[in-house]
Motif scaffolding. Structure first.
Motif, short mmCIF file in Angstrom:
data_model
loop_
_atom_site.label_atom_id
_atom_site.label_comp_id
_atom_site.label_asym_id
_atom_site.label_seq_id
_atom_site.Cartn_x
_atom_site.Cartn_y
_atom_site.Cartn_z
N ARG A 231 0.83 -1.27 0.19
CA ARG A 231 -0.13 -0.14 0.05
C ARG A 231 0.92 1.17 -0.13
O ARG A 231 1.84 1.24 0.88
CB ARG A 231 -0.91 0.07 1.20
N MET A 250 0.24 8.62 -6.48
CA MET A 250 -0.72 7.40 -6.57
C MET A 250 -0.41 6.67 -7.89
O MET A 250 -0.25 5.50 -7.82
CB MET A 250 -2.03 7.82 -6.48
N ARG A 254 1.21 2.96 -8.29
CA ARG A 254 0.46 1.90 -9.08
C ARG A 254 1.38 1.29 -9.97
O ARG A 254 1.42 0.18 -10.28
CB ARG A 254 -0.84 2.71 -9.60
N ALA A 261 -4.03 2.25 -1.62
CA ALA A 261 -3.27 3.55 -1.29
C ALA A 261 -3.87 4.00 -0.17
O ALA A 261 -5.15 3.74 0.36
CB ALA A 261 -3.60 4.62 -2.35
N ARG A 330 -8.04 7.17 -6.39
CA ARG A 330 -7.91 5.98 -6.35
C ARG A 330 -8.62 4.93 -7.01
O ARG A 330 -8.43 3.84 -7.34
CB ARG A 330 -8.23 5.64 -4.60
#
Length: 360
Positions: A231, A250, A254, A261, A330
């Motif tokens: 995470r 983010m 990824r 996240a 997200r």
């Protein structure tokens, strides 16, 4: 709270704080005064000191409604990473040390942590639940590469089939990818990598001895490649300085292999607030007032709001917009995986020499 002036006899290299404000429990303050003698003092580089503590217990319990675990373990007091915003700085006051330079230069290690851990989880009546690491100071700060205390704790939990969660920004975590991968294969480990900015220069200023952003992305890749659920923790988010990077951080995480996240706006408890204000004036004087005004807009007009339910999220229009951006990013990036449910069912003492073998 005003900070004392910097000690001119100390040469600071890659440090977050600039001085040693007195700990809040100390009854006295020290001040530098000119003694009238025109004799220059010798300057010396301020180096990190490591002392060892024979801890009596190692698992810390909590009942906070803001955090998703009830027990944690910290192999070190203080943290050489020197992150200026670190909410753990005030904990050094309990040692009679300054949350400023002392926090990042006077580190206390607990070398008996693995044996204490084995004793505590081996007690009759122990109820297994995931142990959280990195909840106060980083278990993978630079000295861990030499002392291996965290490695020892991991080995104990691996042998007992005991689940754990871990938050770090330390590159030494890649050394332990073998143990973490083996535990993750049994649903017993998950790792959060803290990534505050992708700007290497800003990272050097804020987190002077922590790995560079590119290294942290590599940590995500190494761990995810061996099957560890990773995470990315975009924390802390600092208005003006880092908030505009939220979506880019983010996406980079990824792309490196993160599957989930998290996000926390900056917190400035107790002595952290004046230290952070001083750092802003030294490194970003033109933005300092704007940064603090935006922080206060999320904290009820104060530098910090310690209330349960508010301290991790903030409140008001500024905080709401930040959380909305996070939720949308997200979802778009597929980082919506819920927190790992770690397997506690396999927990058992490791086999020892002379144990009778089981038939099944």
């Amino acid at each position: 709270m005003s900070l004392p002036p910097r000690n001119p006899d100390e040469i600071l290299r890659a440090r977050g704080a600039d001085s040693r404000p007195a700990a809040r429990f100390e009854p006295y303050r020290t001040e530098r005064e000119d003694d009238g003698w025109d004799i220059p003092e010798d300057q010396a580089l301020l180096r990190t000191e490591i002392t060892q503590e024979r801890a009596r217990s190692i698992i810390t319990r909590n009942t906070s409604p803001d955090i998703p675990f009830d027990r944690s373990l910290n192999p070190y007091r203080g943290c050489e990473h020197g992150c200026i915003y670190c909410f753990a700085r005030p904990s050094h006051a309990y040692l009679g040390l300054s949350p400023g330079l002392d926090f990042e230069t006077r580190i206390v290690a607990k070398p008996n942590a693995p044996e204490l851990l084995a004793a505590e989880i081996g007690r009759r009546g122990y109820a297994v639940a995931p142990i959280a690491f990195g909840t106060n100071t980083d278990p993978y700060q630079p000295i861990e590469a030499k002392l291996g205390i965290m490695r020892g704790c991991l080995q104990v939990l691996h042998d007992w089939n005991h689940p754990l969660s871990l938050v770090t920004r330390g590159a030494t975590v890649m050394r332990d990818a073998d143990l973490l991968g083996a535990m993750a294969a049994k649903g017993q480990a998950m790792v959060c990598i803290s990534l505050t900015t992708l700007d290497a220069e800003l990272a050097r200023q804020m987190e002077p001895r922590a790995p560079a952003p590119a290294t942290r992305l590599r940590m995500i890749r190494v761990l995810s490649d061996v099957g560890v659920p990773v995470r990315v923790m975009v924390a802390p988010i600092i208005p003006v300085l880092t908030e505009h990077e939220l979506e880019r951080i983010m996406q980079a995480a990824r792309d490196a292999g993160a599957s989930a996240a998290g996000m926390i706006p900056i917190r400035l408890p107790l002595e952290v607030a004046p230290l952070f204000r001083d750092w802003l004036e030294r490194h970003h004087p033109g933005k300092a007032a704007h940064v603090m005004a935006r922080i206060q807009a999320m904290r009820g007009g104060r530098d910090n709001d310690p209330r349960f339910g508010k301290r991790m999220r903030g409140e008001g229009h500024e905080a709401d917009l930040l959380h909305q951006r996070f939720r949308l990013a997200r979802k778009r990036l597929g980082l919506v995986r819920e927190a790992e449910v770690l397997d506690c069912s396999r927990f058992s003492p490791p086999p020892r020499a002379g144990d009778q073998l089981t038939l099944f």
